[in-house]
Design an enzyme around this catalytic site. Structure first.
Site, PDB file in Angstrom:
ATOM      1  N   ASN A   1       1.781 -16.764 -10.869  1.00 35.37           N
ATOM      2  CA  ASN A   1       3.039 -17.477 -11.115  1.00 35.37           C
ATOM      3  C   ASN A   1       4.231 -16.309 -11.119  1.00 35.37           C
ATOM      4  O   ASN A   1       4.298 -15.552 -11.962  1.00 35.37           O
ATOM      5  CB  ASN A   1       3.215 -17.828 -12.712  1.00 35.37           C
ATOM      6  CG  ASN A   1       4.347 -18.603 -13.076  1.00 35.37           C
ATOM      7  OD1 ASN A   1       5.497 -17.978 -12.535  1.00 35.37           O
ATOM      8  ND2 ASN A   1       4.324 -19.691 -13.768  1.00 35.37           N
TER       9      ASN A   1
ATOM     10  N   GLU B   1       5.898 -21.406  -9.673  1.00 33.72           N
ATOM     11  CA  GLU B   1       7.187 -21.322 -10.245  1.00 33.72           C
ATOM     12  C   GLU B   1       8.123 -20.597  -9.282  1.00 33.72           C
ATOM     13  O   GLU B   1       8.708 -19.906  -9.626  1.00 33.72           O
ATOM     14  CB  GLU B   1       7.225 -20.524 -11.621  1.00 33.72           C
ATOM     15  CG  GLU B   1       8.396 -21.030 -12.289  1.00 33.72           C
ATOM     16  CD  GLU B   1       8.309 -20.663 -14.031  1.00 33.72           C
ATOM     17  OE1 GLU B   1       9.125 -20.941 -14.686  1.00 33.72           O
ATOM     18  OE2 GLU B   1       7.220 -20.059 -14.264  1.00 33.72           O
TER      19      GLU B   1
ATOM     20  N   ASP C   1      -1.320 -21.524 -12.846  1.00 29.00           N
ATOM     21  CA  ASP C   1      -0.917 -21.680 -14.135  1.00 29.00           C
ATOM     22  C   ASP C   1      -1.299 -22.909 -14.743  1.00 29.00           C
ATOM     23  O   ASP C   1      -0.337 -23.685 -14.725  1.00 29.00           O
ATOM     24  CB  ASP C   1       0.396 -21.163 -14.169  1.00 29.00           C
ATOM     25  CG  ASP C   1       1.138 -20.931 -15.721  1.00 29.00           C
ATOM     26  OD1 ASP C   1       0.310 -21.225 -16.637  1.00 29.00           O
ATOM     27  OD2 ASP C   1       2.379 -21.029 -15.754  1.00 29.00           O
TER      28      ASP C   1
ATOM     29  N   ASN D   1      -1.306 -23.068 -18.001  1.00 26.77           N
ATOM     30  CA  ASN D   1      -0.660 -23.255 -19.210  1.00 26.77           C
ATOM     31  C   ASN D   1      -1.480 -23.671 -20.205  1.00 26.77           C
ATOM     32  O   ASN D   1      -1.127 -24.604 -21.135  1.00 26.77           O
ATOM     33  CB  ASN D   1       0.656 -24.289 -19.150  1.00 26.77           C
ATOM     34  CG  ASN D   1       1.739 -23.374 -18.997  1.00 26.77           C
ATOM     35  OD1 ASN D   1       2.211 -22.428 -19.323  1.00 26.77           O
ATOM     36  ND2 ASN D   1       2.618 -23.973 -17.940  1.00 26.77           N
TER      37      ASN D   1
ATOM     38  N   ASP E   1      -3.800 -18.386 -16.783  1.00 28.58           N
ATOM     39  CA  ASP E   1      -3.679 -18.457 -15.253  1.00 28.58           C
ATOM     40  C   ASP E   1      -5.201 -18.350 -14.846  1.00 28.58           C
ATOM     41  O   ASP E   1      -6.080 -17.476 -15.407  1.00 28.58           O
ATOM     42  CB  ASP E   1      -2.804 -17.255 -14.548  1.00 28.58           C
ATOM     43  CG  ASP E   1      -1.461 -17.222 -15.168  1.00 28.58           C
ATOM     44  OD1 ASP E   1      -0.732 -17.891 -14.320  1.00 28.58           O
ATOM     45  OD2 ASP E   1      -1.372 -16.711 -16.074  1.00 28.58           O
TER      46      ASP E   1
ATOM     47  N   ASP F   1       6.794 -12.669 -15.971  1.00 24.45           N
ATOM     48  CA  ASP F   1       5.873 -12.636 -17.047  1.00 24.45           C
ATOM     49  C   ASP F   1       4.523 -12.850 -17.038  1.00 24.45           C
ATOM     50  O   ASP F   1       3.388 -12.696 -17.844  1.00 24.45           O
ATOM     51  CB  ASP F   1       6.586 -13.351 -18.202  1.00 24.45           C
ATOM     52  CG  ASP F   1       7.016 -14.636 -17.739  1.00 24.45           C
ATOM     53  OD1 ASP F   1       6.714 -15.036 -16.574  1.00 24.45           O
ATOM     54  OD2 ASP F   1       7.588 -15.524 -18.398  1.00 24.45           O
ATOM     55  N   HIS F   2       4.123 -13.315 -15.683  1.00 27.84           N
ATOM     56  CA  HIS F   2       2.485 -13.291 -15.650  1.00 27.84           C
ATOM     57  C   HIS F   2       2.342 -12.072 -14.570  1.00 27.84           C
ATOM     58  O   HIS F   2       2.979 -11.560 -13.818  1.00 27.84           O
ATOM     59  CB  HIS F   2       2.464 -14.510 -14.569  1.00 27.84           C
ATOM     60  CG  HIS F   2       2.706 -16.154 -15.455  1.00 27.84           C
ATOM     61  ND1 HIS F   2       1.638 -16.850 -15.998  1.00 27.84           N
ATOM     62  CD2 HIS F   2       4.018 -16.466 -15.927  1.00 27.84           C
ATOM     63  CE1 HIS F   2       2.106 -17.876 -16.410  1.00 27.84           C
ATOM     64  NE2 HIS F   2       3.624 -17.418 -16.609  1.00 27.84           N
TER      65      HIS F   2
END
Length: 255
Positions: free
Chosen positions: A7, A34, A146, A148, A217, A246-247
């Site tokens: 991501n 994303e 991802d 989530n 992930d 941030d991933h």
């Protein structure tokens, strides 16, 4: 075949990091999430200059998924079946060298409970029968992205604090387990049973520097792919770079 999911949290904002990582890591297939851009705005030239083909399913400002591959990308399907009214760009699927791959950006679902959480659960309820159909066809496939979802308390730095979050709520975890119980294999966890290994660290409050992360992930493998699994890992280097997502990438290698 080295397959990775990442991501990137805006492909334009992270393009220098993406280009650097592709050049260094040399994955054969990359599943991106994303993108935050429409298809026409995807950085085609930069990706092609590195020797990658690509297929995108973009959306302005939000969401967006892509598949990059050094080999031809064939039989592309955009969008998760089951709800023609769902216009969010969260799923793309294709075949690369005989392996069916999908890039998944599963809804976050917060705040939970609420409409966004209901959408997340309904999305997962569509993914399960789709995966079952792929299994029934006895395809070699990898569903990466991802998700989530932190599958267990071992996948979150503070289980008590996160217990009511959409990523850790029992309904989310139950649907993730349903995917695994179909016969899919979590590539990273299959080879790395040790707890508290993360793929995401929030930007706030020094989470990265204190290693206060989440493992959300995942690369889920069909039995035919799992039989070929050789290695799996989390590449933390990109998360420590300037203007990082941030991933960070999660990867596996199939024989």
């Amino acid at each position: 075949m080295k397959i990775a999911t990442w991501n990137v949290n805006s492909v334009k904002a992270r393009l220098p990091n993406l280009v650097q990582w592709l050049g260094e890591f040399q994955p054969d297939v990359v599943l991106l999430q994303e993108l935050k851009c429409v298809d026409d705005a995807f950085p085609a030239t930069e990706i092609e200059d590195l020797g990658y083909n690509f297929a995108t399913h973009g959306q302005k400002t939000y969401n967006g998924v892509a598949i990059l591959a050094k080999s031809p990308i064939e039989d592309i399907v955009r969008g998760l079946p089951g709800n023609p009214d769902d216009l969010q760009s969260r799923y793309i699927e294709a075949t690369v060298e005989g392996v069916r791959v999908a890039s998944i950006y599963l809804p976050n679902g917060n705040p939970a409970p609420g409409d966004k959480y209901d959408y997340k659960l309904a999305w997962m309820d569509r993914l399960v029968p789709h995966a079952r159909g792929m299994l029934d066809a006895e395809e070699t496939f990898v569903l990466g992205g991802d998700y989530n979802v932190c599958p267990t308390d071992d996948d979150v730095y503070d289980p008590v604090k996160w217990a009511d979050d959409a990523l850790c709520r029992p309904e989310s975890r139950a649907r993730f387990r349903t995917l695994l119980h179909l016969g899919l294999t979590d590539a990273f966890r299959a080879l790395h049973p040790e707890p508290h290994q993360y793929s995401y660290w929030d930007y706030v409050q020094g989470r990265w520097y204190r290693d206060e992360g989440l493992r959300i992930d995942h690369l889920l493998l069909s039995p035919q792919a799992a039989d070929r699994l050789q290695e799996a890992g989390i590449d933390k280097d990109p998360r420590g770079r300037e203007r990082a997502s941030d991933h960070t990438p999660v990867w596996c290698t199939l024989a």
